[in-house]
Design an enzyme around this catalytic site. Structure first.
Site, PDB file in Angstrom:
ATOM      1  N   ASP A   1      31.032  71.083 -33.375  1.00 21.45           N
ATOM      2  CA  ASP A   1      31.035  72.138 -32.552  1.00 21.45           C
ATOM      3  C   ASP A   1      32.707  72.523 -32.665  1.00 21.45           C
ATOM      4  OD1 ASP A   1      29.079  73.615 -30.206  1.00 21.45           O
ATOM      5  OD2 ASP A   1      31.341  74.138 -30.331  1.00 21.45           O
TER       6      ASP A   1
ATOM      7  N   THR B   1      23.698  83.939 -31.828  1.00 23.48           N
ATOM      8  CA  THR B   1      23.783  85.055 -32.424  1.00 23.48           C
ATOM      9  C   THR B   1      23.806  86.334 -31.351  1.00 23.48           C
ATOM     10  OG1 THR B   1      21.591  84.797 -32.609  1.00 23.48           O
ATOM     11  CG2 THR B   1      22.673  85.048 -34.869  1.00 23.48           C
TER      12      THR B   1
ATOM     13  N   THR C   1      18.693  82.374 -34.194  1.00 20.30           N
ATOM     14  CA  THR C   1      17.781  83.444 -34.199  1.00 20.30           C
ATOM     15  C   THR C   1      18.547  84.726 -34.843  1.00 20.30           C
ATOM     16  OG1 THR C   1      16.761  82.916 -32.201  1.00 20.30           O
ATOM     17  CG2 THR C   1      16.457  85.410 -32.679  1.00 20.30           C
TER      18      THR C   1
ATOM     19  N   LYS D   1       9.882  84.742 -35.788  1.00 21.32           N
ATOM     20  CA  LYS D   1      10.549  84.400 -34.549  1.00 21.32           C
ATOM     21  C   LYS D   1      10.654  85.606 -33.651  1.00 21.32           C
ATOM     22  CE  LYS D   1      13.373  82.646 -31.447  1.00 21.32           C
ATOM     23  NZ  LYS D   1      13.153  81.890 -30.632  1.00 21.32           N
TER      24      LYS D   1
ATOM     25  N   ASN E   1       9.035  86.691 -29.545  1.00 23.43           N
ATOM     26  CA  ASN E   1       9.589  86.834 -28.483  1.00 23.43           C
ATOM     27  C   ASN E   1       9.400  88.298 -28.035  1.00 23.43           C
ATOM     28  OD1 ASN E   1      10.558  84.481 -27.937  1.00 23.43           O
ATOM     29  ND2 ASN E   1      12.577  84.950 -28.638  1.00 23.43           N
TER      30      ASN E   1
ATOM     31  N   ARG F   1       6.140  88.623 -26.217  1.00 22.97           N
ATOM     32  CA  ARG F   1       6.112  88.286 -24.909  1.00 22.97           C
ATOM     33  C   ARG F   1       6.974  89.529 -23.874  1.00 22.97           C
ATOM     34  NH1 ARG F   1       4.841  83.943 -21.509  1.00 22.97           N
ATOM     35  NH2 ARG F   1       6.244  83.381 -20.062  1.00 22.97           N
TER      36      ARG F   1
ATOM     37  N   CYS G   1      16.959  85.504 -25.247  1.00 23.42           N
ATOM     38  CA  CYS G   1      15.812  85.308 -26.147  1.00 23.42           C
ATOM     39  C   CYS G   1      15.187  86.854 -26.101  1.00 23.42           C
ATOM     40  CB  CYS G   1      15.046  84.139 -26.348  1.00 23.42           C
ATOM     41  SG  CYS G   1      15.764  82.645 -26.061  1.00 23.42           S
TER      42      CYS G   1
ATOM     43  N   TYR H   1      18.588  83.195 -14.761  1.00 22.42           N
ATOM     44  CA  TYR H   1      17.793  84.111 -15.403  1.00 22.42           C
ATOM     45  C   TYR H   1      16.354  83.873 -15.125  1.00 22.42           C
ATOM     46  CZ  TYR H   1      15.910  81.723 -19.840  1.00 22.42           C
ATOM     47  OH  TYR H   1      15.345  80.819 -20.579  1.00 22.42           O
TER      48      TYR H   1
ATOM     49  N   ARG I   1      22.700  83.902 -18.626  1.00 25.43           N
ATOM     50  CA  ARG I   1      22.788  84.587 -19.402  1.00 25.43           C
ATOM     51  C   ARG I   1      21.672  85.892 -19.233  1.00 25.43           C
ATOM     52  NH1 ARG I   1      22.634  81.460 -24.922  1.00 25.43           N
ATOM     53  NH2 ARG I   1      20.879  80.435 -23.696  1.00 25.43           N
TER      54      ARG I   1
HETATM   55  N1  SAJ Z   1       9.276  86.678 -17.048  1.00 27.08           N
HETATM   56  C1  SAJ Z   1       8.599  87.602 -16.325  1.00 27.08           C
HETATM   57  N2  SAJ Z   1       7.356  87.663 -16.338  1.00 27.08           N
HETATM   58  C2  SAJ Z   1       6.558  86.600 -16.945  1.00 27.08           C
HETATM   59  C3  SAJ Z   1       7.252  85.691 -17.556  1.00 27.08           C
HETATM   60  C4  SAJ Z   1       8.637  85.542 -17.735  1.00 27.08           C
HETATM   61  O1  SAJ Z   1       9.301  88.535 -15.705  1.00 27.08           O
HETATM   62  O2  SAJ Z   1       5.311  86.453 -16.420  1.00 27.08           O
HETATM   63  C5  SAJ Z   1      10.624  86.880 -17.056  1.00 27.08           C
HETATM   64  C6  SAJ Z   1      11.360  85.549 -16.799  1.00 27.08           C
HETATM   65  O3  SAJ Z   1      11.625  85.169 -15.500  1.00 27.08           O
HETATM   66  C7  SAJ Z   1      12.790  85.473 -17.548  1.00 27.08           C
HETATM   67  C8  SAJ Z   1      12.330  86.155 -18.932  1.00 27.08           C
HETATM   68  O4  SAJ Z   1      10.923  86.562 -18.595  1.00 27.08           O
HETATM   69  O5  SAJ Z   1      13.681  86.317 -16.914  1.00 27.08           O
HETATM   70  C9  SAJ Z   1      12.053  85.040 -19.981  1.00 27.08           C
HETATM   71  O6  SAJ Z   1      11.549  84.073 -19.712  1.00 27.08           O
HETATM   72  P1  SAJ Z   1      10.440  83.100 -20.333  1.00 27.08           P
HETATM   73  O7  SAJ Z   1      10.115  81.926 -19.676  1.00 27.08           O
HETATM   74  O8  SAJ Z   1       9.171  84.083 -20.703  1.00 27.08           O
HETATM   75  O9  SAJ Z   1      11.255  82.893 -22.047  1.00 27.08           O
HETATM   76  P2  SAJ Z   1      12.456  82.228 -22.543  1.00 27.08           P
HETATM   77  O10 SAJ Z   1      13.628  83.399 -22.767  1.00 27.08           O
HETATM   78  O11 SAJ Z   1      13.054  81.254 -21.325  1.00 27.08           O
HETATM   79  O12 SAJ Z   1      12.160  81.451 -23.465  1.00 27.08           O
HETATM   80  C10 SAJ Z   1      11.561  82.461 -24.685  1.00 27.08           C
HETATM   81  C11 SAJ Z   1      10.235  81.681 -25.329  1.00 27.08           C
HETATM   82  N3  SAJ Z   1       9.515  82.663 -26.112  1.00 27.08           N
HETATM   83  C12 SAJ Z   1       8.213  82.830 -26.042  1.00 27.08           C
HETATM   84  O13 SAJ Z   1       7.395  82.285 -25.055  1.00 27.08           O
HETATM   85  C13 SAJ Z   1       7.598  83.757 -27.019  1.00 27.08           C
HETATM   86  C14 SAJ Z   1      10.542  80.354 -26.159  1.00 27.08           C
HETATM   87  O14 SAJ Z   1       9.455  79.801 -26.399  1.00 27.08           O
HETATM   88  C15 SAJ Z   1      11.680  80.778 -27.101  1.00 27.08           C
HETATM   89  O15 SAJ Z   1      12.035  79.345 -27.795  1.00 27.08           O
HETATM   90  C16 SAJ Z   1      12.828  81.232 -26.460  1.00 27.08           C
HETATM   91  O16 SAJ Z   1      12.338  82.597 -25.732  1.00 27.08           O
HETATM   92  C17 SAJ Z   1      13.911  81.471 -27.476  1.00 27.08           C
HETATM   93  O17 SAJ Z   1      14.941  80.698 -27.703  1.00 27.08           O
HETATM   94  O18 SAJ Z   1      13.524  82.494 -28.319  1.00 27.08           O
END
Ligand code: SAJ
Length: 406
Positions: free
Chosen positions: A29, A80, A116, A201, A205, A208, A255, A314, A322
């Protein structure tokens, strides 16, 4: 030997995992302070199981350095960033890491990109670098894309168990990298081409993000009708083919709140649903701020400084802030030149924002209206302390009567 470049949230656990499973690894790093901390025997962030994994990797001989190594395989896992205005990915860190790798790597090396990136980035930004360095891809340098899928809060478990995707120009090198990841990954590893891997990838995301936006839009419709969105979602989800996510105060993290914009930025006239979904998610912190003012009016409260936001990260039980919805809300409030809301988060030890508290009791003493932004386990355990407060519960975790929701 594998040289992992970038020892952040993804690179560090990946390097530790490989080293713990018999692979010779050096983690690099450019941040000397981070490397010093790792060399002093401490991981740089908290995650379930990370300390034990760190110790196993150190015992197995992992090394940390700020110098790029001569290795047969490089794994680039640097951040990224994206440009908030153009909504396009900014591959500058990946490009500079790849340039540095190309200066030291021997002919025949495999360069794996985990960061990513938007679909087409390797074609646009990495292949020209390989050519400029005097190498030919497929002969002197073998390119592979290995997007990560692990979720903050459960990274170590997911690193071991999630299925993965690898994109490679040549099947043989895809299989070679597959064997490397299979040293620890118990999930299925699919090998495809690079652009398909880049796209999967971002699409995962985006899926979701769009689904969270749907839940957030329902919350707004139900607020308009004064109906209980959680009850509606609970009942709908009893249908065998319906699975609605939960509304919340916004979407943070590096993400889900970022990657879908890559598609909007690259395909502005095509990615309509995605664009609207991202705008819906981004509107939620302001929606919460409006809810705060509504509730204050209803309760006859006039002093905004007696309002406190619980949670700055978050999402729950991580120390990552972040793109956090709470920070977005505070920024928005500052833009309106309103005086400061108070805040507190058990995972944030340093001063991140104005009017921030570092103990729950002091925070609760200082406010009359508590806004639950993040469902940390701490507040679930100490729910009794909210008695006597006005509560706006943006996470639907508070069972007390009279609680307000988004
Ligand atoms: N959130 C909601 N409602 C929900 C679920 C989540 O408002 O029902 C919010 C959370 O509070 C948060 C945000 O969405 O602020 C994202 O949280 P998360 O837990 O859904 O996901 P991340 O960002 O922590 O991780 C995601 C994951 N991607 C998917 O589930 C498709 C993870 O598998 C990826 O590796 C990661 O992004 C990444 O690094 O890309």
């Amino acid at each position: 030997m594998v040289n992992v470049i970038g020892l952040g949230y993804i690179g560090l656990p990946t390097a530790l995992m490989m080293a713990s499973h018999g692979v010779e690894v050096v983690g690099t790093d450019y941040n000397a302070a981070l490397v010093d901390t790792l060399n002093a025997g401490r991981p740089t962030f908290k995650e379930d199981g990370l300390e034990e994994l760190f110790q196993t990797a150190v015992d197995a001989g992992i090394k940390f350095s700020h110098e790029y190594q001569v290795a047969d395989t490089y794994i680039i896992s640097v951040p990224t960033p994206y440009d908030k205005f153009s909504k396009k990915v900014d591959p500058c860190y990946v490009v500079s890491a790849a340039e540095s790798v190309l200066k030291v790597c021997p002919k025949g090396a495999t360069v794996v990109i985990e960061s990513t990136i938007s679909p087409g980035t390797i074609d646009r930004s990495i292949r020209p670098l390989v050519a400029a360095a005097g190498f030919t891809t497929g002969r002197d340098i073998h390119l592979v894309h290995a997007p990560e899928r692990i979720i903050p809060g459960n990274m170590v478990y997911e690193l071991l168990h999630n299925n993965r995707t690898l994109g490679a120009d040549e099947r043989e090198y895809g299989e070679k990298v597959k064997a490397l990841y299979a040293s620890f990954c118990q999930g299925e590893i699919v090998v495809t081409d690079i652009k398909t891997a880049e796209m999967t990838k971002v699409v995962e995301n985006t899926f979701r993000a769009v689904n969270i936006a749907f839940a957030n839009e329902l919350a707004k419709i139900c607020r308009h009708e004064n109906m209980d969105v959680y009850e509606i979602i609970r009942i709908c989800n009893m249908h065998p083919r319906v699975n609605i996510l939960q509304p919340g105060p916004g979407v943070g993290g590096h993400c889900i709140s970022v990657d879908p914009w890559f598609l909007v930025g690259d395909y502005p006239s095509l990615a309509k649903v995605i664009d609207e979904s991202m705008k819906t998610n981004d509107s939620m912190p302001d929606f919460v701020l409006n809810r705060i003012y509504e509730i204050m009016r209803e309760k006859g409260m006039t002093d905004i400084t007696r309002v406190g936001l619980y949670g700055l990260t978050y999402k729950e039980n991580v120390d990552d802030f972040r793109e956090s919805p709470t920070l977005q809300l505070l920024e928005s409030q500052e833009r309106h030149l309103a005086p400061g809301l108070k805040s507190y988060d058990p995972f944030i030890k340093r001063d991140l924002v104005k009017n921030q508290y570092h103990d729950l009791d002091g925070f609760l003493d200082a406010v009359d209206l508590v806004v639950i932004m993040v469902k940390h386990d701490e507040i679930k355990r100490q729910m009794g302390k909210l008695h006597g407060k006005v509560v706006l519960d943006c996470q639907n975790i508070c069972p007390m009567p009279g609680v307000y929701h988004i």
